[in-house]
Write a protein that holds these residues in place. Structure first.
Motif, mmCIF file in Angstrom:
data_model
loop_
_atom_site.group_PDB
_atom_site.id
_atom_site.type_symbol
_atom_site.label_atom_id
_atom_site.label_comp_id
_atom_site.label_asym_id
_atom_site.label_seq_id
_atom_site.Cartn_x
_atom_site.Cartn_y
_atom_site.Cartn_z
ATOM 1 N N GLN A 16 0.853 -1.195 0.000
ATOM 2 C CA GLN A 16 0.000 0.000 0.000
ATOM 3 C C GLN A 16 0.880 1.233 0.000
ATOM 4 O OE1 GLN A 16 -0.478 2.287 2.827
ATOM 5 N NE2 GLN A 16 -1.937 3.475 1.659
ATOM 6 N N GLN A 17 0.433 2.266 -0.723
ATOM 7 C CA GLN A 17 1.091 3.569 -0.671
ATOM 8 C C GLN A 17 0.016 4.640 -0.748
ATOM 9 O OE1 GLN A 17 4.305 4.295 -3.421
ATOM 10 N NE2 GLN A 17 4.334 6.478 -2.999
ATOM 11 N N SER A 18 0.135 5.620 0.127
ATOM 12 C CA SER A 18 -0.781 6.754 0.131
ATOM 13 C C SER A 18 0.050 8.027 0.082
ATOM 14 C CB SER A 18 -1.634 6.734 1.403
ATOM 15 O OG SER A 18 -2.467 7.859 1.459
ATOM 16 N N SER A 19 -0.322 8.932 -0.825
ATOM 17 C CA SER A 19 0.452 10.166 -0.999
ATOM 18 C C SER A 19 -0.450 11.380 -0.906
ATOM 19 C CB SER A 19 1.143 10.165 -2.362
ATOM 20 O OG SER A 19 1.967 9.043 -2.498
ATOM 21 N N SER A 20 0.091 12.443 -0.322
ATOM 22 C CA SER A 20 -0.594 13.736 -0.254
ATOM 23 C C SER A 20 0.357 14.797 -0.771
ATOM 24 C CB SER A 20 -0.988 14.071 1.190
ATOM 25 O OG SER A 20 -1.856 13.107 1.710
ATOM 26 N N PHE A 21 -0.121 15.591 -1.711
ATOM 27 C CA PHE A 21 0.695 16.639 -2.309
ATOM 28 C C PHE A 21 0.274 17.974 -1.734
ATOM 29 C CE2 PHE A 21 0.338 13.061 -5.167
ATOM 30 C CZ PHE A 21 1.669 12.741 -5.340
ATOM 31 N N GLN A 22 1.260 18.730 -1.232
ATOM 32 C CA GLN A 22 0.952 19.941 -0.489
ATOM 33 C C GLN A 22 1.362 21.221 -1.192
ATOM 34 O OE1 GLN A 22 3.054 18.641 3.039
ATOM 35 N NE2 GLN A 22 1.155 17.880 3.926
ATOM 36 N N ARG A 23 2.370 21.158 -2.058
ATOM 37 C CA ARG A 23 2.790 22.348 -2.813
ATOM 38 C C ARG A 23 3.580 21.900 -4.017
ATOM 39 N NH1 ARG A 23 4.232 22.917 2.025
ATOM 40 N NH2 ARG A 23 3.312 24.948 2.291
ATOM 41 N N ALA A 24 3.569 22.726 -5.041
ATOM 42 C CA ALA A 24 4.280 22.411 -6.276
ATOM 43 C C ALA A 24 5.785 22.558 -6.097
ATOM 44 C CB ALA A 24 3.802 23.325 -7.406
ATOM 45 N N VAL A 25 6.515 21.748 -6.849
ATOM 46 C CA VAL A 25 7.972 21.866 -6.929
ATOM 47 C C VAL A 25 8.296 22.245 -8.367
ATOM 48 C CG1 VAL A 25 10.174 20.655 -6.779
ATOM 49 C CG2 VAL A 25 8.348 20.110 -5.151
ATOM 50 N N VAL A 26 8.991 23.363 -8.524
ATOM 51 C CA VAL A 26 9.367 23.832 -9.855
ATOM 52 C C VAL A 26 10.857 24.180 -9.844
ATOM 53 C CG1 VAL A 26 8.963 25.561 -11.650
ATOM 54 C CG2 VAL A 26 7.053 24.764 -10.244
ATOM 55 N N GLY A 27 11.615 23.507 -10.679
ATOM 56 C CA GLY A 27 13.018 23.842 -10.866
ATOM 57 C C GLY A 27 13.934 23.520 -9.711
ATOM 58 N N GLN A 28 13.528 22.653 -8.802
ATOM 59 C CA GLN A 28 14.354 22.314 -7.640
ATOM 60 C C GLN A 28 14.464 20.807 -7.493
ATOM 61 O OE1 GLN A 28 11.596 24.798 -5.185
ATOM 62 N NE2 GLN A 28 13.468 25.181 -3.995
ATOM 63 N N ASP A 29 15.625 20.345 -7.017
ATOM 64 C CA ASP A 29 15.755 18.948 -6.635
ATOM 65 C C ASP A 29 14.868 18.694 -5.418
ATOM 66 O OD1 ASP A 29 17.697 18.837 -8.594
ATOM 67 O OD2 ASP A 29 19.343 18.371 -7.229
ATOM 68 N N VAL A 30 14.507 17.442 -5.223
ATOM 69 C CA VAL A 30 13.676 17.058 -4.086
ATOM 70 C C VAL A 30 14.443 16.067 -3.228
ATOM 71 C CG1 VAL A 30 11.535 15.921 -3.372
ATOM 72 C CG2 VAL A 30 11.540 17.445 -5.349
ATOM 73 N N LEU A 31 14.475 16.319 -1.918
ATOM 74 C CA LEU A 31 15.043 15.369 -0.965
ATOM 75 C C LEU A 31 13.916 14.495 -0.455
ATOM 76 C CD1 LEU A 31 17.548 17.699 0.889
ATOM 77 C CD2 LEU A 31 18.015 16.038 -0.929
ATOM 78 N N VAL A 32 14.104 13.196 -0.584
ATOM 79 C CA VAL A 32 13.081 12.207 -0.242
ATOM 80 C C VAL A 32 13.578 11.450 0.981
ATOM 81 C CG1 VAL A 32 11.709 10.282 -1.124
ATOM 82 C CG2 VAL A 32 12.599 12.011 -2.722
ATOM 83 N N THR A 33 12.944 11.704 2.130
ATOM 84 C CA THR A 33 13.359 11.093 3.393
ATOM 85 C C THR A 33 12.362 10.025 3.793
ATOM 86 O OG1 THR A 33 14.366 13.178 4.076
ATOM 87 C CG2 THR A 33 13.942 11.546 5.806
#
Length: 137
Positions: A83-100
């Protein structure tokens, strides 16, 4: 004993589909029950409007869970997403993302994790996810 970042990068190279590898994920940090991966910004991963696609972030969260679980187990073992559940809270534009990814419960057959995805340099998460994994064997 947790795995090293070099061992984690090898787990990525040896165990993931080519399209997941195309995301360009790299392991930044590993620990007893966590892993931090970098999802580099790419225009190829942007959706209409220029924001990073949710599908890319979900795949990154799922992949980070495997690395965190491998670190908690002391090495890679067969496992699968239940199972995986995701919630998106704000857009990411032009930046790397750190996934912890943090393992919150490691049982004999099931494992649970919480994942935070934060644009590099930002304090507030762009997305959050939770996962449940079945451990084989």
């Amino acid at each position: 004993m947790p795995i090293t970042t070099a061992e984690a990068d090898k787990i990525l190279a040896d165990n993931f589909a080519p399209w997941v590898l195309d995301l360009g994920l790299t392991v930044v940090e590993t620990g007893d029950r966590h892993a931090v991966l970098r999802l580099p910004w790419s225009d190829r991963l942007a959706r209409e409007g220029g924001g990073l696609s949710g599908q890319a972030m979900m795949a990154a969260a799922d992949t980070a869970t495997v690395v965190a679980l491998s670190s908690a187990l002391g090495g890679f073992a067969p496992m699968t997403t239940v199972q995986q559940s995701s919630s998106f809270q704000r857009a990411v534009v032009g930046q790397d993302v750190l996934v912890t990814a943090r393992v919150t419960k490691l049982g004999r057959r099931l494992a649970f994790a919480e994942i935070t995805l934060t644009a590099e340099g930002e304090e507030e998460p762009a997305a959050r996810a939770t996962t449940v994994y079945a451990l084989a064997g």
